[in-house]
Enzyme design. Structure first.
Site, mmCIF file in Angstrom:
data_model
loop_
_atom_site.group_PDB
_atom_site.id
_atom_site.type_symbol
_atom_site.label_atom_id
_atom_site.label_comp_id
_atom_site.label_asym_id
_atom_site.label_seq_id
_atom_site.Cartn_x
_atom_site.Cartn_y
_atom_site.Cartn_z
ATOM 1 N N ASP A 52 58.084 53.227 65.658
ATOM 2 C CA ASP A 52 58.336 52.550 67.015
ATOM 3 C C ASP A 52 58.374 53.125 68.154
ATOM 4 O O ASP A 52 57.772 53.103 69.757
ATOM 5 C CB ASP A 52 58.714 51.183 67.148
ATOM 6 C CG ASP A 52 60.762 51.819 67.523
ATOM 7 O OD1 ASP A 52 60.937 52.597 67.905
ATOM 8 O OD2 ASP A 52 61.623 50.954 67.383
ATOM 9 N N ASP B 293 69.098 54.246 71.429
ATOM 10 C CA ASP B 293 70.025 53.302 69.702
ATOM 11 C C ASP B 293 71.654 54.385 69.748
ATOM 12 O O ASP B 293 72.010 54.126 68.967
ATOM 13 C CB ASP B 293 69.322 54.549 68.680
ATOM 14 C CG ASP B 293 68.629 53.393 67.728
ATOM 15 O OD1 ASP B 293 67.361 52.236 68.771
ATOM 16 O OD2 ASP B 293 67.608 53.794 67.331
ATOM 17 N N HIS C 63 63.683 53.531 71.171
ATOM 18 C CA HIS C 63 64.616 53.055 72.258
ATOM 19 C C HIS C 63 65.934 54.731 71.966
ATOM 20 O O HIS C 63 65.761 54.794 70.620
ATOM 21 C CB HIS C 63 65.542 51.835 71.351
ATOM 22 C CG HIS C 63 64.479 51.047 71.339
ATOM 23 N ND1 HIS C 63 63.690 50.674 70.703
ATOM 24 C CD2 HIS C 63 64.691 49.747 72.249
ATOM 25 C CE1 HIS C 63 62.686 49.692 70.013
ATOM 26 N NE2 HIS C 63 63.397 49.125 71.279
ATOM 27 N N HIS D 73 71.249 48.217 63.648
ATOM 28 C CA HIS D 73 69.687 49.310 64.484
ATOM 29 C C HIS D 73 69.781 49.849 65.813
ATOM 30 O O HIS D 73 68.729 50.948 65.319
ATOM 31 C CB HIS D 73 68.369 49.613 64.078
ATOM 32 C CG HIS D 73 68.101 47.869 64.580
ATOM 33 N ND1 HIS D 73 66.190 48.080 64.287
ATOM 34 C CD2 HIS D 73 68.087 46.858 65.340
ATOM 35 C CE1 HIS D 73 65.835 47.205 64.834
ATOM 36 N NE2 HIS D 73 67.742 46.608 65.973
ATOM 37 N N HIS E 172 67.112 52.132 61.587
ATOM 38 C CA HIS E 172 67.220 52.802 62.029
ATOM 39 C C HIS E 172 68.620 52.956 61.690
ATOM 40 O O HIS E 172 69.219 53.631 61.423
ATOM 41 C CB HIS E 172 67.006 53.073 63.179
ATOM 42 C CG HIS E 172 66.326 54.072 63.481
ATOM 43 N ND1 HIS E 172 66.042 54.967 64.596
ATOM 44 C CD2 HIS E 172 66.711 56.107 62.398
ATOM 45 C CE1 HIS E 172 65.663 56.511 64.664
ATOM 46 N NE2 HIS E 172 66.534 56.595 63.516
ATOM 47 N N ASP F 180 61.094 57.608 63.841
ATOM 48 C CA ASP F 180 61.359 55.483 64.088
ATOM 49 C C ASP F 180 60.232 55.669 64.122
ATOM 50 O O ASP F 180 59.657 55.789 65.205
ATOM 51 C CB ASP F 180 62.099 55.069 65.019
ATOM 52 C CG ASP F 180 62.531 53.473 65.433
ATOM 53 O OD1 ASP F 180 61.675 53.021 64.645
ATOM 54 O OD2 ASP F 180 63.294 52.859 65.508
ATOM 55 N N GLU G 28 61.654 51.799 60.413
ATOM 56 C CA GLU G 28 61.435 51.097 61.363
ATOM 57 C C GLU G 28 59.549 50.827 60.750
ATOM 58 O O GLU G 28 59.130 50.218 61.577
ATOM 59 C CB GLU G 28 62.155 51.142 62.151
ATOM 60 C CG GLU G 28 62.971 51.236 62.644
ATOM 61 C CD GLU G 28 63.479 49.958 62.838
ATOM 62 O OE1 GLU G 28 63.452 48.814 62.158
ATOM 63 O OE2 GLU G 28 65.599 49.953 62.825
ATOM 64 N N ASP H 45 62.026 57.980 69.176
ATOM 65 C CA ASP H 45 62.189 56.245 69.056
ATOM 66 C C ASP H 45 61.400 55.834 70.559
ATOM 67 O O ASP H 45 61.814 56.188 71.993
ATOM 68 C CB ASP H 45 63.867 56.677 68.650
ATOM 69 C CG ASP H 45 64.023 55.324 68.544
ATOM 70 O OD1 ASP H 45 63.323 54.015 68.741
ATOM 71 O OD2 ASP H 45 64.938 55.031 67.515
#
Length: 304
Positions: free
Chosen positions: A230, A129, A127, A142, A98, A228, A273, A125
């Site tokens: 995840d 980030d 996260h 990332h 990412h 992403d 990702e 996502d």
């Protein structure tokens, strides 16, 4: 929605903490992303893979891992995405990790400045980030792209795209967040990032989260989706390097994608990702392509 899409492979895990996301573009092709999009009446141009520096797999230097290589990859992504937007195409970045969202979104922001459009970024996502070198011990870039896009990061990264900051935090809506570092939490709050975390989705539902995230879009808004993998619950998407339990279910993710499609405003997309080395028989790639298909209008019945 634009009728010609361009697939741009960026086979690198340069910003990640685990090896394997470099194989993501091919896994998405194996899952038939091109033919499936063509089945929806789209013209698909597969531009192949960008070629950048190898991953040296070194420890952080002054708070960043692999900074020179991360800069090179993001410049390559920036130029490739910008070129497709300039031709009126809808670019789909096939990552890669990412950190590449920095190159992609800075290109979209540059294009929006060229054509006088507003920008809305949906960041799907687990996260936020939104780390900086001062906040993260790992130095993995990332975990930093949104912060860099908003002007918080090393000079070489924040200036990609020609304007610092490339975007305002007010243009970003984050969805599905459930893993944020302690210092990062404070920074997200200070910067006013709009985050629909999993608690919000649990309490209010995906529909309300998406209605708010997509509010005030108009014909003069370019909608960029940074997906992403995840973002998804690991039960349905195990093939990622940073799994976080408790993500959106398959149905919640489908609703998210279908509501984005309903706007008709999506004009660029990142898919990042995906790590085939951690996957089970390409299951995660197939789920990702299924959801991407929904972004381009797949639905159970004809919608008015």
């Amino acid at each position: 929605m634009l009728k010609t899409v361009s697939l741009i492979g960026a086979p690198t895990d340069i910003g990640a903490g685990a090896r394997g996301a470099s194989m993501g573009p091919e896994a998405l092709r194996v899952a038939n992303i091109g033919p499936i999009l063509e089945s929806h009446g789209l013209t698909v141009l597969d531009r192949g893979n960008l070629s950048g520096p190898a991953n040296p797999w070194q420890p952080p230097v002054e708070g960043y891992r692999h900074l020179p290589e991360v800069v090179t990859w993001n410049r390559l992504v920036h130029e490739a995405v910008y070129a497709e937007l300039s031709q009126g195409h809808l670019p789909i970045l096939l990552g890669g990790d990412h950190c590449l969202g920095l190159g992609s979104i800075s290109a979209v922001a540059r294009h929006c400045r060229d054509v006088g459009k507003k920008l809305r970024v949906l960041w799907l996502d687990a996260h936020a980030d939104f780390n900086t070198s001062a906040l993260t011990p790992s130095g993995n870039v990332h975990g930093m792209p949104v912060a860099c896009l908003c002007g918080h990061g090393p000079q070489e990264l924040i200036e990609i795209g020609g304007k610092v900051p490339a975007i305002s935090p007010k243009w970003v809506r984050q969805i599905g967040i459930r893993s944020v570092d302690p210092g990062e939490k404070r920074f997200v709050h200070e910067q006013g990032l709009e985050v629909f975390d999993m608690r919000y989705i649990d309490e209010m539902g995906m529909r309300q989260a998406m209605e708010l995230a997509l509010a005030t879009l108009d014909a003069n808004t370019h909608l960029h989706v940074s997906f992403d993998v995840d973002f998804l619950d690991p039960d349905i998407a195990p093939g990622v390097g940073t799994t976080v339990p408790g993500g959106p279910t398959y149905r919640e993710a489908q609703l998210c994608m279908e509501m984005i499609a309903d706007t008709g405003r999506m004009a660029s997309l990142d898919v990042v990702e995906l790590n085939p080395a951690l996957d089970v028989r390409n299951k995660t790639a197939m789920v990702a392509v299924d959801l991407i298909e929904s972004l381009f209008g797949k639905s159970t019945l004809m919608r008015r």
